[in-house]
Motif scaffolding. Structure first.
Motif, PDB file in Angstrom:
ATOM      1  N   GLN A  35       0.828  -1.208   0.000  1.00 14.76           N
ATOM      2  CA  GLN A  35       0.000   0.000   0.000  1.00 14.76           C
ATOM      3  C   GLN A  35       0.864   1.259   0.000  1.00 14.76           C
ATOM      4  OE1 GLN A  35      -4.208  -1.507   1.798  1.00 14.76           O
ATOM      5  NE2 GLN A  35      -2.816  -0.725   3.315  1.00 14.76           N
ATOM      6  N   ALA A  36       2.027   1.196   0.677  1.00 10.38           N
ATOM      7  CA  ALA A  36       2.957   2.329   0.622  1.00 10.38           C
ATOM      8  C   ALA A  36       3.482   2.520  -0.801  1.00 10.38           C
ATOM      9  CB  ALA A  36       4.123   2.094   1.585  1.00 10.38           C
ATOM     10  N   GLN A  37       3.790   1.399  -1.496  1.00 13.88           N
ATOM     11  CA  GLN A  37       4.271   1.477  -2.878  1.00 13.88           C
ATOM     12  C   GLN A  37       3.179   2.002  -3.804  1.00 13.88           C
ATOM     13  OE1 GLN A  37       7.642   0.426  -3.521  1.00 13.88           O
ATOM     14  NE2 GLN A  37       7.246   1.706  -5.303  1.00 13.88           N
ATOM     15  N   GLU A  38       1.948   1.616  -3.541  1.00 15.02           N
ATOM     16  CA  GLU A  38       0.817   2.111  -4.327  1.00 15.02           C
ATOM     17  C   GLU A  38       0.686   3.628  -4.179  1.00 15.02           C
ATOM     18  OE1 GLU A  38      -3.997   1.229  -4.858  1.00 15.02           O
ATOM     19  OE2 GLU A  38      -2.859   0.314  -3.218  1.00 15.02           O
ATOM     20  N   CYS A  39       0.841   4.121  -2.945  1.00 12.94           N
ATOM     21  CA  CYS A  39       0.764   5.571  -2.705  1.00 12.94           C
ATOM     22  C   CYS A  39       1.941   6.302  -3.340  1.00 12.94           C
ATOM     23  CB  CYS A  39       0.711   5.852  -1.204  1.00 12.94           C
ATOM     24  SG  CYS A  39      -0.813   5.302  -0.408  1.00 12.94           S
ATOM     25  N   LEU A  40       3.109   5.659  -3.367  1.00  9.63           N
ATOM     26  CA  LEU A  40       4.269   6.246  -4.051  1.00  9.63           C
ATOM     27  C   LEU A  40       3.979   6.400  -5.543  1.00  9.63           C
ATOM     28  CD1 LEU A  40       7.185   4.377  -2.231  1.00  9.63           C
ATOM     29  CD2 LEU A  40       7.004   6.858  -2.451  1.00  9.63           C
ATOM     30  N   PHE A  41       3.334   5.379  -6.123  1.00  8.10           N
ATOM     31  CA  PHE A  41       2.959   5.459  -7.541  1.00  8.10           C
ATOM     32  C   PHE A  41       1.949   6.586  -7.763  1.00  8.10           C
ATOM     33  CE2 PHE A  41       0.008   4.235 -10.957  1.00  8.10           C
ATOM     34  CZ  PHE A  41       0.897   4.196 -12.024  1.00  8.10           C
ATOM     35  N   GLU A  42       0.971   6.689  -6.855  1.00  7.35           N
ATOM     36  CA  GLU A  42      -0.029   7.750  -6.983  1.00  7.35           C
ATOM     37  C   GLU A  42       0.616   9.138  -6.871  1.00  7.35           C
ATOM     38  OE1 GLU A  42      -3.929   5.342  -5.202  1.00  7.35           O
ATOM     39  OE2 GLU A  42      -2.916   6.865  -3.988  1.00  7.35           O
ATOM     40  N   LYS A  43       1.660   9.236  -6.064  1.00  5.60           N
ATOM     41  CA  LYS A  43       2.364  10.515  -5.929  1.00  5.60           C
ATOM     42  C   LYS A  43       3.080  10.879  -7.231  1.00  5.60           C
ATOM     43  CE  LYS A  43       5.838  12.876  -3.089  1.00  5.60           C
ATOM     44  NZ  LYS A  43       6.821  12.731  -1.985  1.00  5.60           N
ATOM     45  N   ILE A  44       3.623   9.858  -7.905  1.00  5.52           N
ATOM     46  CA  ILE A  44       4.318  10.099  -9.175  1.00  5.52           C
ATOM     47  C   ILE A  44       3.353  10.607 -10.243  1.00  5.52           C
ATOM     48  CG2 ILE A  44       5.529   8.950 -11.090  1.00  5.52           C
ATOM     49  CD1 ILE A  44       6.762   7.069  -8.953  1.00  5.52           C
ATOM     50  N   VAL A  45       2.162  10.009 -10.297  1.00  6.73           N
ATOM     51  CA  VAL A  45       1.209  10.352 -11.371  1.00  6.73           C
ATOM     52  C   VAL A  45       0.267  11.484 -10.974  1.00  6.73           C
ATOM     53  CG1 VAL A  45       1.299   7.997 -12.265  1.00  6.73           C
ATOM     54  CG2 VAL A  45      -0.495   8.616 -10.638  1.00  6.73           C
ATOM     55  N   LEU A  46       0.326  11.950  -9.706  1.00  4.74           N
ATOM     56  CA  LEU A  46      -0.595  12.994  -9.252  1.00  4.74           C
ATOM     57  C   LEU A  46      -0.523  14.262 -10.110  1.00  4.74           C
ATOM     58  CD1 LEU A  46      -2.713  13.813  -7.110  1.00  4.74           C
ATOM     59  CD2 LEU A  46      -0.821  14.698  -5.718  1.00  4.74           C
ATOM     60  N   PRO A  47       0.684  14.771 -10.469  1.00  3.86           N
ATOM     61  CA  PRO A  47       0.736  15.987 -11.304  1.00  3.86           C
ATOM     62  C   PRO A  47       0.315  15.734 -12.750  1.00  3.86           C
ATOM     63  CG  PRO A  47       2.837  15.598 -10.140  1.00  3.86           C
ATOM     64  CD  PRO A  47       2.043  14.344 -10.067  1.00  3.86           C
ATOM     65  N   GLY A  48       0.163  14.468 -13.121  1.00  2.93           N
ATOM     66  CA  GLY A  48      -0.132  14.120 -14.511  1.00  2.93           C
ATOM     67  C   GLY A  48       1.070  13.452 -15.155  1.00  2.93           C
ATOM     68  N   ILE A  49       0.809  12.615 -16.139  1.00  8.82           N
ATOM     69  CA  ILE A  49       1.887  11.893 -16.836  1.00  8.82           C
ATOM     70  C   ILE A  49       2.141  12.577 -18.169  1.00  8.82           C
ATOM     71  CG2 ILE A  49       2.618   9.653 -17.726  1.00  8.82           C
ATOM     72  CD1 ILE A  49       0.368   8.456 -15.898  1.00  8.82           C
ATOM     73  N   GLN A  50       3.370  12.989 -18.375  1.00  2.51           N
ATOM     74  CA  GLN A  50       3.718  13.637 -19.650  1.00  2.51           C
ATOM     75  C   GLN A  50       3.618  12.619 -20.776  1.00  2.51           C
ATOM     76  OE1 GLN A  50       7.634  15.297 -19.041  1.00  2.51           O
ATOM     77  NE2 GLN A  50       6.783  17.228 -18.291  1.00  2.51           N
ATOM     78  N   ASN A  51       2.971  13.036 -21.854  1.00  2.00           N
ATOM     79  CA  ASN A  51       2.794  12.143 -22.997  1.00  2.00           C
ATOM     80  C   ASN A  51       4.067  12.114 -23.834  1.00  2.00           C
ATOM     81  OD1 ASN A  51       1.609  10.411 -24.787  1.00  2.00           O
ATOM     82  ND2 ASN A  51       0.358  11.965 -25.801  1.00  2.00           N
ATOM     83  N   GLN A  52       5.115  11.553 -23.231  1.00  2.00           N
ATOM     84  CA  GLN A  52       6.417  11.417 -23.888  1.00  2.00           C
ATOM     85  C   GLN A  52       6.882   9.976 -23.755  1.00  2.00           C
ATOM     86  OE1 GLN A  52       8.925  14.224 -21.865  1.00  2.00           O
ATOM     87  NE2 GLN A  52       7.950  16.028 -22.782  1.00  2.00           N
ATOM     88  N   PHE A  53       7.735   9.559 -24.672  1.00  2.00           N
ATOM     89  CA  PHE A  53       8.182   8.169 -24.717  1.00  2.00           C
ATOM     90  C   PHE A  53       8.817   7.745 -23.397  1.00  2.00           C
ATOM     91  CE2 PHE A  53      11.358   4.898 -25.610  1.00  2.00           C
ATOM     92  CZ  PHE A  53      10.598   3.962 -26.289  1.00  2.00           C
TER      93      PHE A  53
END
Length: 647
Positions: free
Chosen positions: A264-282
């Motif tokens: 669950q901590a790793q899941e929240c870490l992932f959510e923190k990474i994608v919270l600002p949005g994912i840049q549509n780059q390769f």
């Protein structure tokens, strides 16, 4: 103080229901035990038939009660943030329930019998202790609640030293209920109490994590930290308390819970990474895909540990279902991101060909025969074909997650989870339809597995707030280095000291000790012995006084003299620890051994030596080295030993 257990909050209602169910479960278990004993004792066939009928009724009631308890443990919506609707729910541990304990009579009796003091004079201290324990049953869901539990946990070693003698049972029973099955466990020593409080600290951290606002970076940071601390505390419990008879604190169960907290901590870490949005780059899409694959991998390990026996029979089906759903969901997300990177971004003249080739080769463990990362990047058809295989695999994974969701009735109320799964599925279908063409030949090549990778791995964390210093409730009894339940001494004796004939040396810090006693002085004649501890001078208690302070009191002796009280330490061989009675809700006696026999490392704890590690949650008063020196002249000195003499 804790929160009001009767307050009409969702969590308090849940705790009250769980406590009520626990009482009903123990009642049915007693009925079952009585019926089984009667069945063994009787030879009357008619009675046997009646008992068997009663047993079937009791067992069916027990099954219903266990089902209700599992449903309560599946009530994750109570622990979620009230404002949160856009995140997948997280699982919190429920607090272990306990019965009230009355320390009053046993402690008063022990103080009178062992310490030779009036137990009634300690009523306020005993009341404060009982109030603290009562508050720990309903701690507030924040750092103040953690500090409350840590405070009581820090008092337990002090209480153990004061009142729990290894060769004397004081009649105090601690009863705690298994948080998953409701089975009661009862012990007379403090090990169960200590372990249960530590478990509840880990459970409370998990509840703090689930209630955090995961739509904000600060909330995600709090959730990550809370789950890592929960894992750290549960790991400490696993390493320190290795023989707890309650199955929810067995090594196998704790190993699974630790994995779940870290997942669950790793899941929240992932959510923190994608919270600002994912840049549509390769590169950004590839990196996010590997992060999602990491979350999926960890949840897959959690699921595998949950379906092992006997853990499978003791955790709610809802938990293993959630782990399975998340493993499929995040794996599908990983394939979606890789597919999007290949379909939406072609290799152009200005792109770094070597860098993209390196990135793609690190995403795959293996590629279909005859293909290379550079071929996929350069050849438009190959790139599109592999991209579509990833999207197809994402679609299948989302469909599997939705299928599993539909099989668990406890998930039917979680509309937010269903909405997230459906939205992810629709997004993958849309991406596939955008890149599908009727003229193309359908290729059923399977998408390669994605290597999981993370730049921010969840780790167990030892909370600093659990190291709480407390003031001993019963410090008036004297320094623990001398006045403890393990030590034995004589009742206080009154010695009359005359001003004209004081002949002995004092040493130590507190309490001070008599050494170099002149056998011909009046104090020796009155019964003073070498090695005696001075506990009072006149009306002044001096158990905590050093040499200098006691000297000042003795210097004020007038011609009439003064009475002092002393105690003599009794020599005794350390007795063997007495066996502690343990009640496990009429389960077989091998129950606690079953708890130890299963570990995710497949190691039998009986085959290895267990080294007890010092607890980071407890602190005690250390014995201090006492030095003494004898002065040849009757002069006052500031050293640690002073001569008391008078011409």
């Amino acid at each position: 103080s804790g929160c009001n257990p009767f307050a009409q909050t969702g969590r308090s209602k849940l705790q009250n229901k769980r406590a009520s169910l626990n009482q009903q479960i123990i009642k049915e278990m007693r009925l079952r035990a009585g019926a089984e004993n009667l069945l063994k004792a009787t030879s009357n066939n008619k009675v046997k038939d009646m008992v068997l009928l009663e047993l079937s009724y009791v067992n069916s009631n027990l099954q219903l009660l266990m089902g209700e308890l599992e449903e309560l443990n599946s009530s994750v919506d109570v622990y979620q943030n009230t404002q949160e609707t856009a995140n997948i729910p997280l699982i919190a541990l429920g607090l272990k329930e306990t019965k009230e304990v009355d320390f009053s009579t046993p402690f008063k009796d022990f103080i009178l019998e062992h310490y030779s003091e009036d137990g009634n004079s300690f009523e306020d201290e005993i009341a404060d202790l009982m109030d603290l324990r009562q508050a720990c049953r309903t701690p507030s869901r924040n750092e103040a609640g953690i500090e409350l539990l840590a405070k009581y946990s820090s008092h337990l070693p002090l209480l153990e030293s004061r009142f729990f003698s290894p060769n004397h049972q004081n009649g105090i029973f601690f009863t705690w209920y298994d948080s998953f099955t409701g089975v009661p466990v009862c012990q007379q020593n403090l090990s169960l109490e200590k372990a249960s409080i530590v478990f509840n600290m880990g459970a409370l951290y998990s509840q703090i994590g689930t209630r955090s606002d995961r739509q904000k970076t600060a909330g995600l940071d709090e959730a990550i930290s809370s789950f890592q601390k929960a894992a750290g505390i549960l790991n400490h419990l696993k390493e320190t308390f290795t023989h707890t008879p309650s199955y929810d604190m067995s090594p196998a169960m704790l190993s699974m819970l630790i994995r779940m907290m870290l997942a669950q901590a790793q899941e929240c870490l992932f959510e923190k990474i994608v919270l600002p949005g994912i840049q549509n780059q390769f590169y950004s899409l590839m990196k996010t895909a590997q992060e999602a694959a990491k979350v999926s991998e960890i949840y897959d390990h959690v699921y595998q540990s949950m379906i092992q026996m006997p853990i499978k029979d003791n955790v709610p089906l809802f938990w293993s279902t959630m782990a399975q759903i998340k493993a499929n969901h995040y794996r599908s997300m990983a394939h979606y991101f890789v597919g999007s990177a290949l379909l939406d971004h072609q290799l152009g003249p200005s792109d770094d060909e070597d860098q993209q080739e390196k990135t793609l080769s690190q995403v795959y463990d293996r590629l279909p025969e005859g293909q290379s990362p550079l071929d996929i990047l350069k050849k438009r058809d190959e790139r599109k074909c592999i991209g579509k295989t990833h999207i197809r695999r994402a679609i299948r994974g989302h469909e599997e997650a939705l299928r599993i969701y539909g099989l668990c009735h406890n998930l039917s109320k979680m509309d937010a989870l269903q909405d997230i799964l459906k939205a992810s599925h629709q997004r993958s279908l849309k991406k596939y339809s955008e890149n599908d063409s009727e003229e193309e030949f359908t290729d059923y090549t399977e998408a390669p597995d994605i290597i999981s990778k993370t730049e921010h791995k969840a780790e167990m964390e030892v909370p600093a707030t659990t190291k709480v210093k407390v003031t001993d409730f019963f410090q008036r009894l004297g320094p623990l280095s001398v006045f403890s339940a393990k030590q034995r001494w004589t009742p206080p004796r009154t010695i009359r000291l005359c001003a004209e004939d004081l002949g002995f040396t004092l040493k130590g810090e507190s309490p001070v000790q008599v050494v170099s006693l002149d056998p011909h002085c009046s104090a020796a004649t009155d019964g003073l012995k070498e090695g005696d501890y001075i506990v009072a001078v006149g009306e002044t208690d001096c158990k905590w006084m050093g040499v200098s302070e006691v000297m000042r009191l003795l210097k004020d002796v007038n011609e009439e003299g003064i009475d002092i009280q002393v105690v003599s330490m009794l020599d005794s061989n350390p007795p063997m620890p007495t066996k502690s009675a343990t009640f496990c809700g009429n389960l077989p006696k091998t129950y606690s051994m079953i708890c130890l026999a299963y570990n995710d490392d497949n190691k039998n704890p009986k085959s290895r030596k267990v080294t007890k590690k010092p607890s980071f949650l407890s602190w005690g008063l250390k014995n201090k080295l006492k030095s003494a020196s004898t002065l040849s002249l009757p002069t006052e000195d500031r050293s640690s030993a002073l001569m008391v003499n008078s011409d």
